[in-house]
Design a protein around this motif. Structure first.
Motif, PDB file in Angstrom:
ATOM      1  N   VAL A 206      30.364  17.840  18.727  1.00  0.00           N
ATOM      2  CA  VAL A 206      31.306  18.244  17.673  1.00  0.00           C
ATOM      3  C   VAL A 206      32.305  19.248  18.262  1.00  0.00           C
ATOM      4  CG1 VAL A 206      31.526  19.374  15.413  1.00  0.00           C
ATOM      5  CG2 VAL A 206      29.522  17.952  15.907  1.00  0.00           C
ATOM      6  N   ARG A 232      33.112  14.156  17.321  1.00  0.00           N
ATOM      7  CA  ARG A 232      33.421  14.429  15.916  1.00  0.00           C
ATOM      8  C   ARG A 232      34.153  15.768  15.792  1.00  0.00           C
ATOM      9  NH1 ARG A 232      29.317  11.678  16.952  1.00  0.00           N
ATOM     10  NH2 ARG A 232      28.409  10.073  15.621  1.00  0.00           N
ATOM     11  N   SER A 234      34.702  19.191  13.190  1.00  0.00           N
ATOM     12  CA  SER A 234      34.246  19.891  11.994  1.00  0.00           C
ATOM     13  C   SER A 234      35.037  21.178  11.814  1.00  0.00           C
ATOM     14  CB  SER A 234      32.757  20.212  12.127  1.00  0.00           C
ATOM     15  OG  SER A 234      32.383  21.078  11.094  1.00  0.00           O
ATOM     16  N   ALA A 253      23.731  17.626  15.499  1.00  0.00           N
ATOM     17  CA  ALA A 253      24.678  17.763  16.623  1.00  0.00           C
ATOM     18  C   ALA A 253      23.950  18.322  17.838  1.00  0.00           C
ATOM     19  CB  ALA A 253      25.821  18.689  16.233  1.00  0.00           C
TER      20      ALA A 253
END
Ligand SMILES: Nc1ncnc2c1ncn2[C@@H]1O[C@H](COP(=O)(O)OP(=O)(O)OP(=O)(O)O)[C@@H](O)[C@H]1O
Ligand SMILES: [Mg+2]
Length: 383
Positions: A206, A232, A234, A253
């Motif tokens: 992430v 990803r 966030s 994660a």
């Protein structure tokens, strides 16, 4: 006839300095001058005496725990002084027995013969970094102990409480990328490392962006538009950083990369507190090193492990080598570097990384090597 030069070998110890002299033009007339106290005053007295003879004074001594104070004192007084790497001093076969006198004489003779290799002498800014390293070493010992007990706690929980409450226990590793100097390569390093970690199968990875400029966030949005969803992304709410990081951890994660703003401030202090590793991208130029020193106290206070990663390295720049050598000697620089490459800038602008564009290219290789080194560091910190 050329100018007369006296070559002076100093065998430096904590309390004393043994001094030997070799005159230019001579062959074997190297003589011991004597032993003096290792103090600036005693050294000044020797220099004053030798100056009376006339000619140029060229000093040398071995790099060692006593530092560069002598070199600075002598060069400030207008004399040549080289600090020599002990491993690069030519030794005669069988020359095993070392005495202070012999070492000083040997240094003076080799200096006269031009056979010594000088090491790069750090300026006070670099020395400030060295101080930080000592602090860091002390701190990281206690940090490791804390991490070990955290690990044991996790083990115990999973062994004895299958459905036990594992709140506050984290598995995810958080890497905060920081340097208050703008444009040092933080965002480029963050997204490339995140992509390399994912590509190496170490995900889920992430990325979070705490920089109001939103560079890494923009990168991710562009990436998403071209259909790539990893690593990803966030948001990190600065009001509840710890809670958010814990939520990412519990969501599974493996690594969180946090890109930060080019400033020193309270936000970064809070982020450092969450870090398993602080990564400092650094252009190895004297100006960048000087700028870095301002941000070091905050890193020091965090007590967290940190590493420098040399970015935008231009191989033929002599300054680069000097700064890189100085940091390298501290053992805090990752050996893999990010060189100045167009592909980093070009891919970044399109939400991509060098890893997707040229899978086997040189940039992909160096970023992968960098990630492997960081992963190993993190594993070692925990073992
Ligand atoms: N290794 C590299 N090779 C070539 N260009 C690079 C490299 N690293 C960074 N750049 C370029 O340098 C500029 C600054 O890089 P980047 O945005 O990563 O720095 P930053 O430290 O995040 O900056 P800021 O402090 O503004 O957040 C960008 O234009 C980027 O494309
Ligand atoms: Mg940035």
């Amino acid at each position: 006839m050329g100018k007369h030069i006296t070559f002076i070998g100093l065998d430096v110890h904590k309390e004393t300095i043994t001094v030997a002299l070799a005159e230019s033009g001579g062959r074997d007339d190297v003589r011991e001058y004597g032993r003096i106290a290792n103090t600036p005053e005693a050294l000044t007295r020797v220099v004053t005496k030798l100056q009376r003879v006339g000619g140029e004074l060229r000093f040398c001594y071995e790099a060692g725990p006593c530092g560069y104070g002598i070199q600075r004192q002598l060069t400030a007084a207008g004399h040549g002084c080289v600090v020599v790497a002990p491993s690069l001093i030519p030794r005669k076969p069988g020359e095993r027995i070392k005495t202070d006198r012999r070492d000083a004489v040997n240094l003076a003779r080799l200096h006269r013969a031009g056979e010594l290799t000088a090491v790069w002498v750090p300026d006070p800014a670099h020395e400030a970094i060295r101080d930080l390293v000592w602090t860091r070493e002390c701190l990281s010992a206690s940090y490791r102990e804390r991490e070990n007990s955290r690990f044991l706690l996790k083990e115990r929980n999973s062994l004895f409480h299958e459905n036990g409450n594992s709140d506050n226990i984290t598995f995810m590793k958080t890497i905060v990328i920081a340097n208050q100097k703008g444009g040092s390569g933080k965002s480029t390093t963050a997204v490339h490392l995140a992509a390399a970690a994912e590509a190496a199968g170490d995900g889920p990875v992430v990325i979070s962006d705490t920089d109001p400029q939103g560079t890494a966030a923009d990168w991710f949005n562009q990436r998403k538009q071209s259909g790539i969803e990893t690593p990803r992304y966030s948001e990190l709410s600065l009001d509840d950083l710890a809670g958010r990081v814990q939520a990412l951890d519990q969501a599974g994660a493996a690594y969180l990369f946090i890109d930060t703003a080019p400033s020193i401030g309270a936000v970064n202090a809070d982020l450092f507190a969450l870090a398993d590793l602080i990564l400092i991208p650094l252009n190895p130029t004297p100006a960048d090193l000087r700028a870095l020193v301002k941000g070091l106290p905050l890193i020091r206070e965090s007590g967290k492990p940190f590493q420098f990663v040399l970015t935008r390295v231009r191989p033929k720049l002599r300054n680069n080598d000097g700064a890189a050598m100085a940091l390298g000697a501290l053992g805090l620089v990752l050996s893999s570097r990010m060189h100045e490459r167009v592909i980093y800038a070009e891919t970044f602008a399109h939400g991509k990384t060098a890893l997707e564009t040229e899978v086997k290219g040189i940039a992909a290789q160096e970023i992968t090597a960098l990630w492997h080194e960081i992963r190993e560091k993190l594993e070692r910190e925990n073992s």
